[in-house]
Write an enzyme that holds these catalytic residues in place. Sequence first.
Site, PDB file in Angstrom:
ATOM      1  N   GLY A  38      42.435  40.120  32.133  1.00 48.87           N
ATOM      2  CA  GLY A  38      41.743  39.669  33.334  1.00 48.87           C
ATOM      3  C   GLY A  38      40.573  40.542  33.716  1.00 48.87           C
ATOM      4  CB  THR A  39      40.025  44.211  33.671  1.00 50.87           C
ATOM      5  OG1 THR A  39      41.077  44.509  34.594  1.00 50.87           O
ATOM      6  CG2 THR A  39      38.866  45.167  33.918  1.00 50.87           C
ATOM      7  CG  ASN A  49      46.063  41.226  43.525  1.00 52.90           C
ATOM      8  OD1 ASN A  49      45.113  40.898  44.241  1.00 52.90           O
ATOM      9  ND2 ASN A  49      46.322  42.485  43.238  1.00 52.90           N
ATOM     10  CD  GLN A  55      48.953  37.886  40.201  1.00 52.81           C
ATOM     11  OE1 GLN A  55      49.991  37.275  40.001  1.00 52.81           O
ATOM     12  NE2 GLN A  55      48.772  39.126  39.767  1.00 52.81           N
ATOM     13  N   GLY A 102      46.849  37.250  30.043  1.00 52.64           N
ATOM     14  CA  GLY A 102      48.015  36.781  29.319  1.00 52.64           C
ATOM     15  C   GLY A 102      49.330  37.323  29.838  1.00 52.64           C
ATOM     16  CB  THR A 126      38.434  41.913  14.597  1.00 53.77           C
ATOM     17  OG1 THR A 126      37.559  42.626  13.723  1.00 53.77           O
ATOM     18  CG2 THR A 126      39.399  41.083  13.776  1.00 53.77           C
ATOM     19  CB  CYS A 167      44.884  48.021  39.731  1.00 55.40           C
ATOM     20  SG  CYS A 167      44.933  46.778  38.423  1.00 55.40           S
TER      21      CYS A 167
END
Length: 386
Positions: free
Chosen positions: A69-70, A149, A177, A198, A235, A326
């Site tokens: 998400g960041t 959140n 969220q 994820g 990659t 966080c």
Amino acid sequence: MIYMDAAATAPPRQEVLDTVSPLLTRDFGNPASHHEAGHQARRAANWARAQVAAQLGVHEEEIYFTSGGTEGANTAVIGGALGNPRGRVVVASAVEHPAVLEACRYLVEFHGFTLRLIDVDADGLVDLEHAAQLIDDDVAVVSVMAVNNEVGTIQPVAQVAALARAAGALMHTDAVQAAGWLDLAPLAAAVDALSISGHKIGALKGSGALYLSSKHRFVPLLHGGGQQSGLRSGTENPAAAAGIAVALQACAAQREQGLGEGYGRYLIEKITRGLDAKHPGSVRLTGSESQRIGGIVSFVFPKTAGETVLIELERKGVLCSSGSACAAGSTNPSPVLTAMGYQEQLAHTAVRLSFGRGIKENELSQVANAVIAAVGGLVKYTDSEL
């Protein structure tokens, strides 16, 4: 132990583990390689992209896989602002995740942008009148999260997006969220960029998905081999991508079944009634009573001190948090709660109970009883001290 900190990270789903295992052990090729192992990995990445696009109702070429998400929020906010030369102002709500606010502050410090913050009310809902005042022709990007959140409040993203569109600004929403509880397709239809993580929905840590509208230009943050249409070099990770696709499908299936819809309301009612009956004034729900997802319930406890309730709950076998992971370790009160008007001392007593749709009802009952017992014991102790 009962795990009630899914907003920080959720356990990986079994169907995700079953999907990613062969992609890590057997079909592990580089998707850019021109041999069968690479082709197999490429097919897995393409399948994942198609599935995520279908869940969001967007084109496959508008889906990018990120590290979480960041990165998604940074790409949308910074990449969108630098790719949109029409204005030098970014707008965000006062209760955004640091991934958004710090991206905005980076633009201010290093690229000469101005940051405008939208006020929120006592429920954590953005003030649409204030938003309308802030969003004008100078604004490049507007970012308002879909679900907060810390308190679970659902924001009026579509209304804010309409203001952004009328001003010609790009609109991003942090849907990290929201992904486990809301249909993302209406959200994606309203905005120009949408980011998810994820590990909040039972996929792998270090994985994310990002929708970026093809109608807008985004400047890439990562430069290198030109993977993912040159917007996200590096990659590709087919296993992580496939994990997100499977997790989103599982979330959609649970949502369609209505699984867990009333769990949040059950917790709120049982905890508030139990404490108000024995210790009036000892509990306050944070966030909107009606505009909220079912998987985040947050309280403050006026007659306790600091994080004592969290400590007592862990002793009673309930793992939860005070708010954003966080900010763990910070001695400062929650910026979300202070923006909502809570005094610092009260904000320090916050407890967030967050969970997925698969939690068992008997576990919720045990959690509610543990909260009532923990707070009740602390209130008695406080009263005796006085």
